[in-house]
Design a protein around this motif. Structure first.
Motif, mmCIF file in Angstrom:
data_model
loop_
_atom_site.group_PDB
_atom_site.id
_atom_site.type_symbol
_atom_site.label_atom_id
_atom_site.label_comp_id
_atom_site.label_asym_id
_atom_site.label_seq_id
_atom_site.Cartn_x
_atom_site.Cartn_y
_atom_site.Cartn_z
ATOM 1 N N PRO A 11 0.833 -1.200 0.000
ATOM 2 C CA PRO A 11 0.000 0.000 0.000
ATOM 3 C C PRO A 11 0.869 1.250 0.000
ATOM 4 N N LEU A 12 0.412 2.275 -0.701
ATOM 5 C CA LEU A 12 1.102 3.544 -0.703
ATOM 6 C C LEU A 12 0.574 4.410 0.426
ATOM 7 N N ALA A 13 1.400 5.310 0.886
ATOM 8 C CA ALA A 13 0.948 6.233 1.926
ATOM 9 C C ALA A 13 -0.138 7.120 1.337
ATOM 10 N N PHE A 41 15.836 2.250 19.386
ATOM 11 C CA PHE A 41 14.849 3.304 19.533
ATOM 12 C C PHE A 41 13.633 2.948 18.690
ATOM 13 N N ALA A 42 12.476 3.378 19.116
ATOM 14 C CA ALA A 42 11.264 3.230 18.314
ATOM 15 C C ALA A 42 11.029 4.559 17.606
ATOM 16 N N VAL A 43 10.763 4.480 16.312
ATOM 17 C CA VAL A 43 10.559 5.675 15.498
ATOM 18 C C VAL A 43 9.230 5.543 14.781
ATOM 19 N N GLU A 44 8.440 6.605 14.799
ATOM 20 C CA GLU A 44 7.165 6.610 14.076
ATOM 21 C C GLU A 44 7.236 7.553 12.888
ATOM 22 N N GLY A 45 6.411 7.259 11.890
ATOM 23 C CA GLY A 45 6.300 8.130 10.734
ATOM 24 C C GLY A 45 6.983 7.592 9.490
ATOM 25 N N LEU A 46 7.721 6.504 9.601
ATOM 26 C CA LEU A 46 8.393 5.937 8.445
ATOM 27 C C LEU A 46 7.418 5.060 7.666
ATOM 28 N N THR A 47 7.324 5.292 6.374
ATOM 29 C CA THR A 47 6.385 4.522 5.567
ATOM 30 C C THR A 47 7.007 3.881 4.333
ATOM 31 N N CYS A 48 8.271 4.209 4.035
ATOM 32 C CA CYS A 48 8.860 3.677 2.796
ATOM 33 C C CYS A 48 10.375 3.567 2.935
ATOM 34 N N GLY A 49 10.999 3.012 1.929
ATOM 35 C CA GLY A 49 12.446 2.855 1.918
ATOM 36 C C GLY A 49 13.184 4.179 1.957
ATOM 37 N N SER A 60 23.670 8.101 11.080
ATOM 38 C CA SER A 60 25.027 7.630 10.772
ATOM 39 C C SER A 60 26.034 8.772 10.724
ATOM 40 N N ALA A 61 25.569 9.979 10.427
ATOM 41 C CA ALA A 61 26.455 11.138 10.336
ATOM 42 C C ALA A 61 26.889 11.663 11.704
ATOM 43 N N LEU A 62 26.280 11.171 12.779
ATOM 44 C CA LEU A 62 26.613 11.645 14.119
ATOM 45 C C LEU A 62 27.972 11.119 14.570
ATOM 46 N N GLU A 63 28.665 11.924 15.357
ATOM 47 C CA GLU A 63 29.952 11.525 15.904
ATOM 48 C C GLU A 63 29.767 10.332 16.842
ATOM 49 N N GLY A 64 30.604 9.332 16.667
ATOM 50 C CA GLY A 64 30.565 8.155 17.522
ATOM 51 C C GLY A 64 29.681 7.031 17.013
ATOM 52 N N VAL A 65 28.866 7.291 16.002
ATOM 53 C CA VAL A 65 27.978 6.252 15.471
ATOM 54 C C VAL A 65 28.752 5.386 14.485
ATOM 55 N N GLU A 66 28.775 4.095 14.745
ATOM 56 C CA GLU A 66 29.427 3.148 13.846
ATOM 57 C C GLU A 66 28.474 2.676 12.760
ATOM 58 N N PHE A 67 27.206 2.514 13.120
ATOM 59 C CA PHE A 67 26.191 2.143 12.136
ATOM 60 C C PHE A 67 24.819 2.531 12.659
ATOM 61 N N ALA A 68 23.894 2.681 11.747
ATOM 62 C CA ALA A 68 22.488 2.911 12.087
ATOM 63 C C ALA A 68 21.661 2.089 11.109
ATOM 64 N N SER A 69 20.721 1.323 11.641
ATOM 65 C CA SER A 69 19.907 0.441 10.822
ATOM 66 C C SER A 69 18.454 0.532 11.276
ATOM 67 N N VAL A 70 17.544 0.594 10.308
ATOM 68 C CA VAL A 70 16.122 0.693 10.618
ATOM 69 C C VAL A 70 15.399 -0.544 10.115
ATOM 70 N N ASP A 71 14.591 -1.147 10.997
ATOM 71 C CA ASP A 71 13.666 -2.212 10.610
ATOM 72 C C ASP A 71 12.321 -1.531 10.411
ATOM 73 N N LEU A 72 11.898 -1.405 9.166
ATOM 74 C CA LEU A 72 10.692 -0.660 8.812
ATOM 75 C C LEU A 72 9.414 -1.404 9.167
ATOM 76 N N VAL A 73 8.501 -0.694 9.819
ATOM 77 C CA VAL A 73 7.142 -1.162 10.066
ATOM 78 C C VAL A 73 6.236 -0.047 9.554
ATOM 79 N N PRO A 74 5.826 -0.122 8.268
ATOM 80 C CA PRO A 74 5.023 0.953 7.684
ATOM 81 C C PRO A 74 3.760 1.214 8.496
ATOM 82 N N GLY A 75 3.553 2.465 8.863
ATOM 83 C CA GLY A 75 2.365 2.839 9.611
ATOM 84 C C GLY A 75 2.421 2.487 11.081
ATOM 85 N N GLY A 76 3.552 1.973 11.541
ATOM 86 C CA GLY A 76 3.695 1.591 12.947
ATOM 87 C C GLY A 76 4.999 2.115 13.509
#
Length: 105
Positions: A11-13, A41-49, A60-76
């Motif tokens: 589904p599209l947003a 962290f839990a993040v809301e508002g993500l709906t697509c790649g 990832s651009a923050l100082e000290g961050v080695e990696f950042a990865s998001v597991d997408l739950v569209p609409g959740g």
């Protein structure tokens, strides 16, 4: 299965709500956080790649961050995993600046 394709329709947003990467509406933070050294962290508002890439790039651009990865739950509530030594207030600000809502750590 030559010549046939199996596709899953996603589904599209909706145009009314839209996703944060395509919307001009501001997001808010609903929890307080302190320093983390690899956190979730839990993040809301993500709906697509594209939303996922926006958050991953900002964090990832923050100082000290080695990696950042998001597991997408569209609409959740999507899960943001941050590796390395990062200040959670900086993570929170990066997520907000990207246009999304950080729920918890």
């Amino acid at each position: 299965m030559c010549g046939t394709e199996n596709r899953t329709e996603l589904p599209l947003a909706s145009a009314a709500g839209g996703c944060s990467c395509c919307s001009t509406e501001a997001s808010s933070v609903s929890s307080k956080t302190t320093g983390v050294s690899a956190g979730e962290f839990a993040v809301e508002g993500l709906t697509c790649g594209h939303c996922v890439q926006t958050v991953e790039k900002a964090v990832s651009a923050l100082e000290g961050v080695e990696f950042a990865s998001v597991d997408l739950v569209p609409g959740g509530r999507s899960r943001l995993i941050v590796g390395g030594a990062a200040d959670s207030s900086a993570v929170r600000e990066a997520v907000i600046s990207a246009g999304y809502t950080l729920i918890s750590n």
